[in-house]
Motif scaffolding. Structure first.
Motif, PDB file in Angstrom:
ATOM      1  N   ASP A   1      -7.702   3.430  -6.156  1.00  0.00           N
ATOM      2  CA  ASP A   1      -8.032   2.068  -5.714  1.00  0.00           C
ATOM      3  C   ASP A   1      -7.017   1.502  -4.728  1.00  0.00           C
ATOM      4  O   ASP A   1      -7.077   0.322  -4.380  1.00  0.00           O
ATOM      5  N   ASN A   2      -6.095   2.342  -4.288  1.00  0.00           N
ATOM      6  CA  ASN A   2      -5.055   1.901  -3.353  1.00  0.00           C
ATOM      7  C   ASN A   2      -5.579   2.001  -1.926  1.00  0.00           C
ATOM      8  O   ASN A   2      -5.691   3.082  -1.356  1.00  0.00           O
ATOM      9  N   GLU A   3      -5.924   0.865  -1.330  1.00  0.00           N
ATOM     10  CA  GLU A   3      -6.521   0.850   0.007  1.00  0.00           C
ATOM     11  C   GLU A   3      -5.547   1.278   1.102  1.00  0.00           C
ATOM     12  O   GLU A   3      -5.969   1.673   2.187  1.00  0.00           O
ATOM     13  N   THR A   4      -4.250   1.166   0.841  1.00  0.00           N
ATOM     14  CA  THR A   4      -3.254   1.551   1.858  1.00  0.00           C
ATOM     15  C   THR A   4      -2.548   2.850   1.477  1.00  0.00           C
ATOM     16  O   THR A   4      -1.432   3.105   1.914  1.00  0.00           O
ATOM     17  N   PHE A   5      -3.210   3.686   0.680  1.00  0.00           N
ATOM     18  CA  PHE A   5      -2.619   4.962   0.275  1.00  0.00           C
ATOM     19  C   PHE A   5      -2.196   5.763   1.506  1.00  0.00           C
ATOM     20  O   PHE A   5      -2.952   5.932   2.457  1.00  0.00           O
ATOM     21  N   GLY A   6      -0.954   6.241   1.468  1.00  0.00           N
ATOM     22  CA  GLY A   6      -0.418   7.026   2.580  1.00  0.00           C
ATOM     23  C   GLY A   6       0.427   6.216   3.541  1.00  0.00           C
ATOM     24  O   GLY A   6       1.216   6.771   4.296  1.00  0.00           O
ATOM     25  N   PHE A   7       0.256   4.873   3.524  1.00  0.00           N
ATOM     26  CA  PHE A   7       0.977   4.019   4.450  1.00  0.00           C
ATOM     27  C   PHE A   7       2.259   3.495   3.813  1.00  0.00           C
ATOM     28  O   PHE A   7       2.311   3.259   2.611  1.00  0.00           O
ATOM     29  N   VAL A   8       3.284   3.302   4.633  1.00  0.00           N
ATOM     30  CA  VAL A   8       4.559   2.740   4.183  1.00  0.00           C
ATOM     31  C   VAL A   8       4.770   1.420   4.907  1.00  0.00           C
ATOM     32  O   VAL A   8       4.603   1.351   6.134  1.00  0.00           O
ATOM     33  N   SER A   9       5.136   0.386   4.182  1.00  0.00           N
ATOM     34  CA  SER A   9       5.397  -0.913   4.808  1.00  0.00           C
ATOM     35  C   SER A   9       6.740  -0.889   5.529  1.00  0.00           C
ATOM     36  O   SER A   9       7.704  -0.289   5.035  1.00  0.00           O
ATOM     37  N   ALA A  10       6.809  -1.549   6.663  1.00  0.00           N
ATOM     38  CA  ALA A  10       8.048  -1.593   7.438  1.00  0.00           C
ATOM     39  C   ALA A  10       9.090  -2.448   6.725  1.00  0.00           C
ATOM     40  O   ALA A  10       8.783  -3.521   6.214  1.00  0.00           O
ATOM     41  N   SER A  11      10.312  -1.957   6.688  1.00  0.00           N
ATOM     42  CA  SER A  11      11.419  -2.728   6.123  1.00  0.00           C
ATOM     43  C   SER A  11      11.828  -3.810   7.115  1.00  0.00           C
ATOM     44  O   SER A  11      11.842  -3.576   8.333  1.00  0.00           O
TER      45      SER A  11
END
Length: 593
Positions: A100-110
């Motif tokens: 259910d993780n819609e942003t699976f694979g993505f990393v948020s910018a620090s």
């Protein structure tokens, strides 16, 4: 945390306990299809610190993992490769965490992470965008999106080459032959109209050269003496002197081109955060030359020209200022890079999307910026790419033989429509829905065909081959996505809020989850290597794996409700990952096909 990250500390501990030594790095790879296993540890690198037979070393590590981890259920050793079989429970647990993780694979910018500026497109304002620009734009946009997904802030930019003799050629031809034509009166996009006059200039110029040669002039003499080129050169001098009527014409015709470019970019699905114009930047860098002279980085020749000697770095001497004090392209690029960091202080690196004919230029540029002492110069990358050719050969803009980007997109849409109609896939579609679908398929075919190839390689573009609904093509992947959407529409039961536990996985289910698990790593690798091809080909591999799953197991026809729910959830996650991966490439996916 993926399986390799989970296993890593256990493997290191096993080496410490069994072999009384420590290792920093462990090499993993996917298990080959002809061996049993889900992940493989490569033993050979350990032989530097552990003496012995690689099979015996692998066996001892494998035994430790089976006895001391929940994840490893059995193993086998082939030569220097330890193949590990991972439990179904691990893959089920992993899937339940990410489904259910819609942003699976993505990393948020620090917030403290330095930004990356990606430059692409950078056209001349004397002609429309062509097939070569299409590859440039698709590469630059996709790399920017992938770097963003990997966890960095990204700025997309371009520098528009809006000054110089080539611009004056179009302006002069319009004055001579244009009869006051505008995009409105001609019915042409502004960039196409201006491009026509660039071709017209070349035609008139060649005619004058041939006439002078027939009068006894050499070819070199004729090229210099032809009245048309002399008038264009005078116009350039007038532009540099700020002659009002020349500036007014330049602004008017450039605006026609900008409006045309904007339409092409919109159709192509690319965008920019900032724009730089050569007319504003061509004097930048001259102050830097003074600084470089004071620091002894540059040197002045007796004629007053300024150079940098890079022979000790394996390059050559490069001029940065002519003897008359005018700047060269290198000076301008130095100044523009510095200006960009002034404009965007959080930029810590730049990616230049430029063809491979400029490889040497960027080696020199990056080295000069490093010698000038800019920290961010350590993080400059030339995204070098090969030419795009057609079966008919190379393109020449002066002769009007380029493949126009707008015409290409229109042709791709038509080709997609023709093929889809032949396959009979259009029942129940309105004309508006058909038009939208054809554009989605046609542009998807174009983009995928170009982006699936490693940037460094040359491409021979075959439009019909790219729209094939089978094989490694955009439409094949889009069709699989649409097929999954059809399954989801037919699923007349609640599959969203259920998690399957303590069940044995079918081999095809396990293989599919393993492929999904690779997605975050693929994004990171694609960002580090500036290669959208890694994302494109990963998505194709995922689709192949799903189609094998689809052919091997029943989904909606499964009797066991838990298994049916799980297979629908698994199908949905595959579709979500396809959509996510294609979005990074700037490709849309249709809900129906």
């Amino acid at each position: 945390m993926n399986v390799s990250e989970i296993l890593l500390p256990h493997i290191k501990k096993s080496i410490e306990l069994v072999f009384n030594t420590a290792v920093e790095k462990i090499e993993f790879q996917q298990t080959r299809k002809d061996f049993e296993g889900d992940i493989t540890m490569v033993i050979f690198p350990l032989l530097k610190v552990i003496k012995g037979n690689p099979v015996e070393i692998g066996t001892k590590i494998g035994q430790y993992l089976v006895e001391n981890t929940q994840e490893v259920v059995r193993f086998n050793v082939v030569s220097g490769f330890l193949n590990l079989v991972i439990s179904d429970a691990y893959y089920l647990n992993f899937f339940n965490q990410i489904k259910d993780n819609e942003t699976f694979g993505f990393v948020s910018a620090s917030p403290n992470e330095k930004a990356v500026m990606v430059e692409y497109s950078s056209p001349n304002t004397n002609k429309p965008l062509h097939l070569g620009h299409v590859r440039n734009n698709l590469l630059g946009y996709a790399v920017a999106e992938i770097i963003k997904a990997s966890g960095k802030k990204v700025y997309k930019t371009q520098i528009i080459n809006d000054r110089g003799i080539h611009i004056c050629k179009s302006m002069l031809a319009w004055q001579k032959f244009g009869n006051g034509q505008t995009p409105e009166t001609s019915g042409l996009k502004g960039d196409k109209l201006v491009g026509n006059f660039y071709v017209a200039f070349d035609k008139q110029y060649k005619s004058e050269i041939n006439a002078l040669i027939s009068e006894g002039k050499t070819e070199d003499e004729a090229k210099k003496l032809a009245p048309f080129i002399q008038e264009a050169q005078q116009m350039l001098l007038d532009w540099e002197a700020g002659k009002p009527e020349v500036i007014e014409l330049w602004k008017k015709m450039n605006q026609w081109v900008y409006d045309g470019f904007a339409q092409t970019y919109k159709n192509l699905g690319v965008d920019f955060d900032s724009y730089y114009y050569e007319s504003n930047t061509y004097l930048l860098g001259k102050e830097v030359v003074k600084f470089g002279l004071e620091k002894g980085i540059f040197e002045k020749d007796p004629d007053g020209s300024v150079w940098i000697d890079l022979t000790s770095d394996g390059l050559d001497r490069k001029i940065v200022l002519r003897s008359d004090g005018t700047a060269v392209y290198m000076t301008q690029d130095i100044g523009t890079a510095i200006q960009r960091v002034k404009d965007f202080p959080d930029v810590g690196g730049m990616v230049y999307t430029v063809g491979n004919e400029q490889d040497y230029h960027f080696k020199v540029l990056f080295l000069i910026l490093k010698k000038l002492g800019f920290e961010w110069a350590e993080n400059l990358f030339h995204l070098s790419y090969g030419m795009v050719e057609l079966p008919s050969g190379k393109m020449k803009s002066r002769e009007g033989t380029v493949v126009d980007a707008d015409d290409l997109m229109e042709e791709m849409t038509k080709t997609a429509g023709d093929i889809a109609s032949e396959l009979g896939k259009l029942d129940g579609y309105s004309d508006e829905e058909k038009a939208k679908l054809f554009k989605t398929i046609g542009l998807g075919a174009l983009k995928y065909y170009i982006l699936k190839v490693d940037p460094k390689k040359q491409i021979l573009f075959n439009p019909e081959e790219s729209v094939d609904f089978a094989g490694n093509t955009g439409p094949f992947i889009q069709y699989t996505y649409a097929r999954i959407q059809s399954i989801l529409r037919k699923a007349d039961f609640d599959y969203q809020n259920v998690s399957l536990n303590e069940s044995e996985l079918h081999n095809k289910e396990k293989e599919l989850i393993k492929q999904i698990e690779l997605y975050p790593e693929v994004i990171q690798n694609a960002a580090q290597n500036h290669s959208p091809a890694l994302v494109a080909n990963y998505t194709y591999d995922l689709v192949k794996e799903y189609n094998s799953f689809y052919q091997s197991v029943s989904i909606l026809g499964e009797d066991n409700l838990d298994k049916k729910i799980f297979r629908v959830q698994l199908s949905k996650k595959v579709a979500d990952t396809i959509k996510s991966g294609f979005a990074l490439l700037g490709i849309e996916v249709p809900e129906r096909m």
